[in-house]
Design a protein around this motif. Structure first.
Motif, PDB file in Angstrom:
ATOM      1  N   MET A  24       0.846  -1.198   0.000  1.00 39.57           N
ATOM      2  CA  MET A  24       0.000   0.000   0.000  1.00 39.57           C
ATOM      3  C   MET A  24       0.873   1.237   0.000  1.00 39.57           C
ATOM      4  N   GLU A  25       0.388   2.260  -0.708  1.00 35.14           N
ATOM      5  CA  GLU A  25       1.198   3.441  -0.977  1.00 35.14           C
ATOM      6  C   GLU A  25       0.700   4.687  -0.276  1.00 35.14           C
ATOM      7  N   TYR A  26       1.644   5.532   0.123  1.00 35.54           N
ATOM      8  CA  TYR A  26       1.347   6.858   0.671  1.00 35.54           C
ATOM      9  C   TYR A  26       2.478   7.779   0.219  1.00 35.54           C
ATOM     10  N   ILE A  40       8.481  -1.717  -6.323  1.00 42.52           N
ATOM     11  CA  ILE A  40       8.453  -0.794  -7.464  1.00 42.52           C
ATOM     12  C   ILE A  40       7.055  -0.195  -7.603  1.00 42.52           C
ATOM     13  N   HIS A  41       6.051  -1.063  -7.502  1.00 46.46           N
ATOM     14  CA  HIS A  41       4.668  -0.607  -7.668  1.00 46.46           C
ATOM     15  C   HIS A  41       4.290   0.440  -6.619  1.00 46.46           C
ATOM     16  N   GLU A  42       4.521   0.113  -5.357  1.00 48.55           N
ATOM     17  CA  GLU A  42       4.049   1.008  -4.292  1.00 48.55           C
ATOM     18  C   GLU A  42       4.872   2.297  -4.230  1.00 48.55           C
ATOM     19  N   VAL A  43       6.170   2.197  -4.430  1.00 42.79           N
ATOM     20  CA  VAL A  43       6.982   3.415  -4.469  1.00 42.79           C
ATOM     21  C   VAL A  43       6.581   4.233  -5.703  1.00 42.79           C
ATOM     22  N   GLY A  44       6.283   3.524  -6.781  1.00 39.53           N
ATOM     23  CA  GLY A  44       5.859   4.190  -8.013  1.00 39.53           C
ATOM     24  C   GLY A  44       4.589   5.007  -7.835  1.00 39.53           C
ATOM     25  N   HIS A  45       3.737   4.577  -6.908  1.00 35.25           N
ATOM     26  CA  HIS A  45       2.502   5.322  -6.638  1.00 35.25           C
ATOM     27  C   HIS A  45       2.775   6.747  -6.165  1.00 35.25           C
ATOM     28  N   ASN A  46       4.011   7.051  -5.767  1.00 36.25           N
ATOM     29  CA  ASN A  46       4.328   8.433  -5.441  1.00 36.25           C
ATOM     30  C   ASN A  46       3.968   9.350  -6.603  1.00 36.25           C
ATOM     31  N   ASP A 105      -4.870   5.724 -11.231  1.00 39.51           N
ATOM     32  CA  ASP A 105      -3.601   5.548 -10.527  1.00 39.51           C
ATOM     33  C   ASP A 105      -3.067   4.126 -10.704  1.00 39.51           C
ATOM     34  N   GLU A 106      -3.924   3.124 -10.494  1.00 40.49           N
ATOM     35  CA  GLU A 106      -3.423   1.740 -10.566  1.00 40.49           C
ATOM     36  C   GLU A 106      -2.992   1.348 -11.970  1.00 40.49           C
ATOM     37  N   GLY A 107      -3.782   1.773 -12.945  1.00 43.19           N
ATOM     38  CA  GLY A 107      -3.475   1.386 -14.315  1.00 43.19           C
ATOM     39  C   GLY A 107      -2.199   2.052 -14.819  1.00 43.19           C
ATOM     40  N   LEU A 108      -2.128   3.376 -14.624  1.00 38.78           N
ATOM     41  CA  LEU A 108      -0.940   4.103 -15.070  1.00 38.78           C
ATOM     42  C   LEU A 108       0.290   3.608 -14.312  1.00 38.78           C
ATOM     43  N   ASN A 109       0.084   3.332 -13.027  1.00 39.72           N
ATOM     44  CA  ASN A 109       1.214   2.883 -12.212  1.00 39.72           C
ATOM     45  C   ASN A 109       1.655   1.464 -12.574  1.00 39.72           C
ATOM     46  N   THR A 110       0.706   0.601 -12.880  1.00 41.07           N
ATOM     47  CA  THR A 110       1.073  -0.767 -13.268  1.00 41.07           C
ATOM     48  C   THR A 110       1.835  -0.754 -14.591  1.00 41.07           C
ATOM     49  N   ALA A 123      -8.704  -2.720 -13.635  1.00 41.44           N
ATOM     50  CA  ALA A 123      -8.068  -1.410 -13.472  1.00 41.44           C
ATOM     51  C   ALA A 123      -6.554  -1.472 -13.608  1.00 41.44           C
ATOM     52  N   TYR A 124      -5.959  -2.583 -13.185  1.00 39.84           N
ATOM     53  CA  TYR A 124      -4.506  -2.698 -13.230  1.00 39.84           C
ATOM     54  C   TYR A 124      -4.051  -3.269 -14.583  1.00 39.84           C
ATOM     55  N   ALA A 125      -4.430  -4.534 -14.809  1.00 41.12           N
ATOM     56  CA  ALA A 125      -3.856  -5.262 -15.950  1.00 41.12           C
ATOM     57  C   ALA A 125      -4.344  -4.735 -17.293  1.00 41.12           C
ATOM     58  N   LYS A 180      -1.742  -6.324  -3.354  1.00 40.46           N
ATOM     59  CA  LYS A 180      -1.283  -4.940  -3.357  1.00 40.46           C
ATOM     60  C   LYS A 180      -2.387  -3.987  -3.781  1.00 40.46           C
ATOM     61  N   ASP A 181      -2.354  -2.817  -3.229  1.00 44.78           N
ATOM     62  CA  ASP A 181      -3.256  -1.755  -3.629  1.00 44.78           C
ATOM     63  C   ASP A 181      -2.527  -0.801  -4.541  1.00 44.78           C
TER      64      ASP A 181
HETATM   65 ZN   LIG Z   1      -1.369   0.120  -6.663  1.00 48.88          ZN
END
Ligand SMILES: [Zn+2]
Length: 784
Positions: free
Chosen positions: A396-398, A427-433, A450-455, A507-509, A783-784
């Protein structure tokens, strides 16, 4: 070879004119054409959001600053807090009340998410599942007071996970309002109650790792699109939060190590001088991590329990949220990543259970993520980025901090799969920054933004980590199983996050695969990367909506992608293009010898082949041999397939009528292939063909999706080649998410489908509804 035809080709442009007008007539259909513009689907551009996809000249957004004091009760797993929120009304509107989010109320006993949780019983049930059914944990906010800046109680109304605070006087445009909330709540045990935030208890040494978020009442977003975004938090749709500046004082047992969003303000008081020296060293260590707290020190630290307390003070500017971790179990390491003359600290906090995996990879994965993502968007603007180990999977990301799961077996061994999974999650969760912490989209409404662009970005970063990275999602070919599934359980990507079926796939894949298709196949890397970066830069520290993304990608690349957004984001059609037929033509030069030989071939050779088949099966006796004696002379002199003077004359006349250019064309010996395609899935795509010629050489042809712009279901196209084609493969590199590749070959080539023969009578088929449920369960952990 099948389908070869010799064409007596009348080379004239009038043919094409006729064909053109026929197509025009066929186009007089309904307005279901995939290439019509997205006028109905996208909001009308205005002064806040322009038709180019950029923020308009009257764009505004609200700001919420926080001054928070909290105390973590490690004995009773509770958090007590007071906060002052200063809300800046940058809107042109006057506000009589404001809305605050109480996300923890999702964990209240009587919450709507508990009430609306669906479930079924089965003959077998795990204790864990049963305990969850019986679970009566109360993790909702206990709001003690809501007061204005003078200490006067404010009237407030709690509506599940939202709270309306009625202001004593209207908040005018361009003015701010400060108020104070006092609260506490019980922290959830991640092992029993799950959750993005919570604690993980380690029985062996009676210590917990706290990873805490959504822990304070947060302002809802007010904007010109939704008004107040106060759609209830039911668990799936994440968070929609405004930017602001934070000052947070966190009081914890004095032997805890705390990591958090923002810059530590009182390192001199909470860190040892050795730790401060190591931290300084880490800033200049750009390729290796430096331990701030070593494994031995962490082990030692975890053995006792301090009776005293310490307050860690963090300050964070221009963030949309705040989260922290705290434990006496933490090993802490860091390294520097430079952007120009600025050094960002990449850091990790993890208990010894994470080693050796975490010590080796976590912080390096954080640094790698910042480097790769920055390249595709903007330089990482914050002073640090943290990866914290909690749990066995998911993340999970913040802002500046992420909680990531996955650790070795108790004997410290781990599989290759786990290694890639941990690196991938980090990579995914840090990428959510980047998405959604800085490019701050509305997660409650649109998970894909967020999830799609980040994935998608995660995939690029993983590919730069290692070309053979074990990907789970990202490339087009990994999304085909989902896309060919039962359409009753597939939602358009443009669906509210709480209502989406198969959120992970959707939303992700699917979003990530779509962006990969745009980048690799439809737009090309140069145009895509330019437009994607432009989107990130335009909406950095702002709140974009879907149309802003769609429009920017078109505006900056010069490519009309409405058909793609319509099909991939607004629709559920899958891709299944097929080669229906390949017809081979050559020009009949009309040279008499050649022409006659063709006629002879047609008359005798084909007939001969047919008859020989019959004869071989059963001899047919010849019963009569008759000849008309009056025609004997004619028999002797006339052979229909021999060249006559007349033939030669006609040919010469024809030749004389041709220009030099036309002669070259007629005598060029070209092969003409008409290939018929059909679109069986509904989603149009570019046609990518690989021709293999009889001489063994290969050639790839790329045809834009606009070939389908008149008819979306069937098209034919002519290809001219010197060489003779041996085989044609459609989508040879599996880049368009074509769900059935068996119809992508000419000559047809079928791969076998494998089925299993099993002895057990257990049903292996899982219906989509069960699949959906299973996914929802899994999702909690993922993962979120
Ligand atoms: Zn995510």
């Amino acid at each position: 070879m099948k389908n070869m035809k010799i064409l007596s080709m009348v080379v004239s442009s009038s043919i094409f004119l006729i064909m053109g007008s026929m197509v025009l007539n066929a186009q007089k259909n309904t307005n279901k054409n995939q290439f019509r513009q997205l006028y109905q689907e996208l909001a009308t551009p205005n002064n806040y959001r322009t038709a180019t996809g950029a923020p308009g000249h009257e764009y505004w957004q609200q700001q919420a600053d926080y001054d928070i004091r909290i105390e973590l009760d490690d004995d009773n797993q509770r958090i007590y807090g007071t906060e002052t929120i200063t809300y800046m009304n940058n809107s042109p509107d006057q506000l009589n009340y404001i809305w605050v989010q109480l996300d923890q109320n999702m964990r209240a006993k009587d919450s709507d998410s508990q009430k609306t949780r669906t479930g079924q019983l089965s003959n077998q049930m795990s204790f864990r599942g049963l305990k969850r059914l019986h679970d009566d944990f109360d993790g909702g906010f206990k709001i003690e007071t809501v007061k204005d800046r003078n200490g006067t109680d404010l009237h407030y109304t709690i509506v599940n996970t939202m709270m309306r605070v009625d202001l004593d006087r209207p908040l005018r445009s361009k003015s701010s309002y400060s108020f104070k909330i006092k609260w506490w709540y019980n922290i959830n045990d991640k092992a029993n109650q799950g959750g993005r935030s919570g604690y993980e208890y380690f029985e062996k040494d009676s210590n917990s790792v706290y990873t805490i978020a959504q822990f304070f009442p947060r302002m809802a977003v007010y904007n010109e699109v939704e008004g107040w975004q106060h759609k209830q938090f039911l668990g799936s749709g994440e968070f929609t939060v405004p930017f602001g500046n934070y000052m947070v004082r966190i009081t914890v047992p004095s032997d805890h190590v705390v990591g958090a969003t923002g810059v530590l303000q009182n390192g001199g008081r909470v860190l040892t001088s050795l730790q401060r020296t190591r931290l300084q060293k880490a800033k200049t260590s750009l390729s290796e991590t430096v331990l701030i707290v070593t494994e031995d020190e962490a082990k030692e630290n975890g053995k006792s329990r301090a009776m005293t307390k310490k307050t860690w003070i963090f300050k964070a500017d221009n963030v949309r949220d705040f989260a922290f971790c705290s434990s006496r179990k933490f090993i802490w390491d860091a390294m520097g990543v430079t952007f120009g003359n600025r050094t960002v600290l990449a850091m990790s906090y993890y208990p010894k259970e994470g080693n050796p995996l975490w010590g080796q990879y976590s912080t390096k994965a954080v640094a790698h993520t910042l480097r790769v993502y920055s390249k595709f968007t903007f330089d990482y603007p914050y002073p640090k980025a943290i990866s914290v180990l909690v749990g066995r999977g998911g993340g999970m990301e913040y802002p500046m901090i992420s909680f990531n799961g996955g650790r070795p077996e108790p004997d410290s061994t781990y599989s290759e799969d786990l290694k890639y999974s941990v690196i991938g999650v980090i990579i995914h969760e840090v990428g959510h920054n980047y998405f959604p912490m800085i490019v701050n989209s509305d997660e409650r409404q649109w998970t894909w933004m967020d999830e799609g662009l980040n994935t998608f970005m995660e995939y690029l970063a993983e590919q730069e980590w290692e070309r053979t990275f074990l990907e789970r999602e990202g490339p087009a070919y990994l999304v085909t199983d989902y896309m060919k599934g039962d359409k009753n359980f597939i939602s358009p990507i443009m669906t509210n996050s709480e209502s989406v079926f198969q959120l992970g796939n959707n939303a992700y894949a699917k979003t990530a695969a779509g962006l990969n298709i745009l980048r690799e196949t439809i737009m090309g890397r140069e145009l895509f990367d330019f437009a994607f970066k432009e989107y990130a830069r335009r909406w950095m520290f702002k709140h974009p909506m879907p149309a802003d993304f769609f429009r920017t990608m078109e505006d900056a690349s010069g490519i009309d992608l409405d058909w793609f957004w319509r099909g991939w984001f607004f629709g559920v059609d899958h891709v299944d293009l097929a080669i229906d037929d390949v017809k081979w033509y050559k020009i009949n030069t009309q040279e008499p010898e050649f022409d006659k030989s063709l006629q002879r071939e047609k008359r005798y050779s084909e007939k001969e082949r047919f008859i020989s088949n019959i004869r071989n099966k059963k001899a047919i006796p010849q019963t009569a041999v008759e000849k008309d004696e009056s025609l004997v002379d004619f028999y002797d002199t006339y052979h229909p397939f021999e060249v006559t003077d007349r033939d030669t004359k006609t040919y010469k006349k024809y030749l004389a009528s041709l220009s030099e250019e036309e002669k070259v064309l007629v005598n060029g010996g070209y092969n003409y292939y008409e290939i018929d395609f059909s679109n069986n899935g509904g989603m149009v795509m570019p046609i990518i063909l690989e021709f293999e010629y009889t001489d063994g050489s290969k050639e790839v042809k790329r045809i834009p999706a606009e070939i389908w712009r008149r008819r979306n279901d069937k098209v034919s196209k002519v290809f001219i080649t010197d060489k003779q084609i041996k085989q044609v493969v459609l989508d040879p590199f599996l880049e368009t998410a074509d769900v059935d590749v068996n119809n992508n070959f000419w000559p047809p080539r079928d791969k076998p489908n494998y089925f299993k023969v099993i002895k057990s009578r257990r049903r292996t088929f899982r219906n989509p509804m069960q699949q959906q449920k299973r996914e929802e369960k899994e999702k909690e952990k993922l993962k979120d």
